[in-house]
Write a protein that holds these residues in place. Structure first.
Motif, PDB file in Angstrom:
ATOM      1  N   ALA A 184      -1.996  -8.276  11.987  1.00 24.44           N
ATOM      2  CA  ALA A 184      -3.114  -7.448  11.529  1.00 24.44           C
ATOM      3  C   ALA A 184      -3.165  -6.136  12.300  1.00 24.44           C
ATOM      4  N   ILE A 185      -2.918  -6.197  13.598  1.00 25.87           N
ATOM      5  CA  ILE A 185      -2.887  -4.975  14.409  1.00 25.87           C
ATOM      6  C   ILE A 185      -1.742  -4.079  13.953  1.00 25.87           C
ATOM      7  N   LEU A 186      -0.583  -4.667  13.706  1.00 27.90           N
ATOM      8  CA  LEU A 186       0.566  -3.901  13.219  1.00 27.90           C
ATOM      9  C   LEU A 186       0.238  -3.230  11.882  1.00 27.90           C
ATOM     10  N   GLY A 187      -0.405  -3.970  10.979  1.00 28.74           N
ATOM     11  CA  GLY A 187      -0.796  -3.390   9.693  1.00 28.74           C
ATOM     12  C   GLY A 187      -1.792  -2.256   9.852  1.00 28.74           C
ATOM     13  N   GLY A 188      -2.726  -2.406  10.793  1.00 28.36           N
ATOM     14  CA  GLY A 188      -3.680  -1.329  11.058  1.00 28.36           C
ATOM     15  C   GLY A 188      -2.996  -0.077  11.567  1.00 28.36           C
ATOM     16  N   LEU A 189      -2.028  -0.249  12.444  1.00 24.39           N
ATOM     17  CA  LEU A 189      -1.293   0.911  12.962  1.00 24.39           C
ATOM     18  C   LEU A 189      -0.476   1.593  11.876  1.00 24.39           C
ATOM     19  N   VAL A 190       0.177   0.800  11.045  1.00 22.60           N
ATOM     20  CA  VAL A 190       0.956   1.378   9.940  1.00 22.60           C
ATOM     21  C   VAL A 190       0.026   2.137   8.997  1.00 22.60           C
ATOM     22  N   GLY A 191      -1.111   1.535   8.658  1.00 21.54           N
ATOM     23  CA  GLY A 191      -2.065   2.212   7.780  1.00 21.54           C
ATOM     24  C   GLY A 191      -2.631   3.476   8.382  1.00 21.54           C
ATOM     25  N   PHE A 192      -2.834   3.470   9.700  1.00 24.87           N
ATOM     26  CA  PHE A 192      -3.388   4.647  10.369  1.00 24.87           C
ATOM     27  C   PHE A 192      -2.397   5.803  10.373  1.00 24.87           C
ATOM     28  N   PHE A 193      -1.128   5.499  10.626  1.00 20.45           N
ATOM     29  CA  PHE A 193      -0.135   6.560  10.747  1.00 20.45           C
ATOM     30  C   PHE A 193       0.573   6.890   9.439  1.00 20.45           C
ATOM     31  N   LEU A 194       0.349   6.113   8.398  1.00 18.61           N
ATOM     32  CA  LEU A 194       0.974   6.389   7.112  1.00 18.61           C
ATOM     33  C   LEU A 194       0.303   7.608   6.476  1.00 18.61           C
ATOM     34  N   PRO A 195       1.079   8.633   6.134  1.00 20.60           N
ATOM     35  CA  PRO A 195       0.472   9.873   5.626  1.00 20.60           C
ATOM     36  C   PRO A 195       0.128   9.801   4.136  1.00 20.60           C
ATOM     37  N   VAL A 196      -0.788   8.893   3.771  1.00 24.61           N
ATOM     38  CA  VAL A 196      -1.203   8.757   2.372  1.00 24.61           C
ATOM     39  C   VAL A 196      -2.705   9.008   2.299  1.00 24.61           C
ATOM     40  N   ASN A 197      -3.116   9.903   1.421  1.00 25.21           N
ATOM     41  CA  ASN A 197      -4.536  10.196   1.247  1.00 25.21           C
ATOM     42  C   ASN A 197      -5.222   9.053   0.497  1.00 25.21           C
ATOM     43  N   ASN A 198      -6.451   8.750   0.904  1.00 27.91           N
ATOM     44  CA  ASN A 198      -7.286   7.754   0.241  1.00 27.91           C
ATOM     45  C   ASN A 198      -6.648   6.363   0.186  1.00 27.91           C
ATOM     46  N   ALA A 223      -7.383   3.806   2.015  1.00 26.75           N
ATOM     47  CA  ALA A 223      -8.427   2.787   2.150  1.00 26.75           C
ATOM     48  C   ALA A 223      -9.056   2.471   0.794  1.00 26.75           C
ATOM     49  N   GLN A 224      -9.163   3.455  -0.078  1.00 27.84           N
ATOM     50  CA  GLN A 224      -9.757   3.216  -1.389  1.00 27.84           C
ATOM     51  C   GLN A 224      -8.932   2.245  -2.225  1.00 27.84           C
ATOM     52  N   VAL A 225      -7.661   2.142  -1.922  1.00 26.24           N
ATOM     53  CA  VAL A 225      -6.793   1.212  -2.640  1.00 26.24           C
ATOM     54  C   VAL A 225      -6.731  -0.136  -1.916  1.00 26.24           C
ATOM     55  N   LEU A 226      -6.614  -0.114  -0.590  1.00 24.05           N
ATOM     56  CA  LEU A 226      -6.382  -1.340   0.160  1.00 24.05           C
ATOM     57  C   LEU A 226      -7.634  -2.187   0.372  1.00 24.05           C
ATOM     58  N   PRO A 255     -10.310  -2.839  -1.642  1.00 21.18           N
ATOM     59  CA  PRO A 255     -10.572  -3.786  -2.744  1.00 21.18           C
ATOM     60  C   PRO A 255      -9.528  -4.900  -2.840  1.00 21.18           C
ATOM     61  N   ILE A 256      -8.283  -4.595  -2.512  1.00 13.84           N
ATOM     62  CA  ILE A 256      -7.244  -5.634  -2.538  1.00 13.84           C
ATOM     63  C   ILE A 256      -7.524  -6.678  -1.463  1.00 13.84           C
ATOM     64  N   ALA A 257      -7.868  -6.233  -0.270  1.00  9.35           N
ATOM     65  CA  ALA A 257      -8.186  -7.169   0.813  1.00  9.35           C
ATOM     66  C   ALA A 257      -9.435  -7.979   0.482  1.00  9.35           C
ATOM     67  N   ALA A 258     -10.465  -7.340  -0.049  1.00 10.41           N
ATOM     68  CA  ALA A 258     -11.691  -8.058  -0.409  1.00 10.41           C
ATOM     69  C   ALA A 258     -11.407  -9.103  -1.483  1.00 10.41           C
ATOM     70  N   GLY A 259     -10.622  -8.745  -2.460  1.00  9.21           N
ATOM     71  CA  GLY A 259     -10.257  -9.699  -3.506  1.00  9.21           C
ATOM     72  C   GLY A 259      -9.486 -10.882  -2.954  1.00  9.21           C
ATOM     73  N   GLY A 260      -8.621 -10.624  -1.998  1.00  8.43           N
ATOM     74  CA  GLY A 260      -7.875 -11.716  -1.356  1.00  8.43           C
ATOM     75  C   GLY A 260      -8.794 -12.683  -0.637  1.00  8.43           C
ATOM     76  N   PHE A 261      -9.773 -12.143   0.095  1.00  4.85           N
ATOM     77  CA  PHE A 261     -10.717 -13.006   0.802  1.00  4.85           C
ATOM     78  C   PHE A 261     -11.594 -13.793  -0.172  1.00  4.85           C
ATOM     79  N   ILE A 262     -12.034 -13.160  -1.243  1.00  3.03           N
ATOM     80  CA  ILE A 262     -12.845 -13.867  -2.238  1.00  3.03           C
ATOM     81  C   ILE A 262     -12.027 -14.981  -2.887  1.00  3.03           C
ATOM     82  N   TYR A 263     -10.771 -14.709  -3.180  1.00  6.54           N
ATOM     83  CA  TYR A 263      -9.903 -15.731  -3.776  1.00  6.54           C
ATOM     84  C   TYR A 263      -9.723 -16.917  -2.833  1.00  6.54           C
ATOM     85  N   ILE A 264      -9.446 -16.646  -1.561  1.00  3.07           N
ATOM     86  CA  ILE A 264      -9.239 -17.727  -0.596  1.00  3.07           C
ATOM     87  C   ILE A 264     -10.496 -18.579  -0.468  1.00  3.07           C
ATOM     88  N   SER A 265     -11.647 -17.940  -0.351  1.00  2.00           N
ATOM     89  CA  SER A 265     -12.879 -18.721  -0.195  1.00  2.00           C
ATOM     90  C   SER A 265     -13.185 -19.517  -1.455  1.00  2.00           C
TER      91      SER A 265
END
Length: 106
Positions: free
Chosen positions: A41-55, A57-60, A62-72
């Motif tokens: 998770a820390i590695l993913g956070g670092l990649v997301g922080f340094f990845l030069p893509v605008n917006n 978080a707006q894509v990721l 909802p995907i993460a929230a959907g994953g958590f809702i599915y698991i629960s």
């Protein structure tokens, strides 16, 4: 956001550890896998922080929230329904409601 992440992490890791124990892992193995998943998770956070893509978080988010809702919905809630002890069932319900209230307040 930082405060929300900090307040979220301890119960999250405890919940993950409990799920691994319930899944049949030994305490040491569950602790190891929990630690390794936190490192990823820390590695993913670092990649997301340094990845030069605008917006990104707006894509990721909802995907993460959907994953958590599915698991629960598919794994954790059906496990709660298997409980036959009424006291434990009521306690599970109260903790669930407490979690909902905390999310609402945050």
């Amino acid at each position: 956001t930082t405060l929300a992440v900090i307040l979220h992490e301890i119960p999250q890791e405890m919940g993950d550890f409990g799920v691994l124990l319930h899944g049949g892992f030994s305490k040491l193995k569950a602790l190891m896998y929990n630690f390794l998943s936190a490192l990823v998770a820390i590695l993913g956070g670092l990649v997301g922080f340094f990845l030069p893509v605008n917006n990104l978080a707006q894509v990721l988010v909802p995907i993460a929230a959907g994953g958590f809702i599915y698991i629960s919905a598919s794994d954790l809630i059906p496990e709660l329904r298997k409980e036959t002890n009424k006291r434990k069932s009521i306690l599970n319900l109260l903790v669930f409601i407490l979690g909902l209230l905390l999310m609402y307040l945050l």
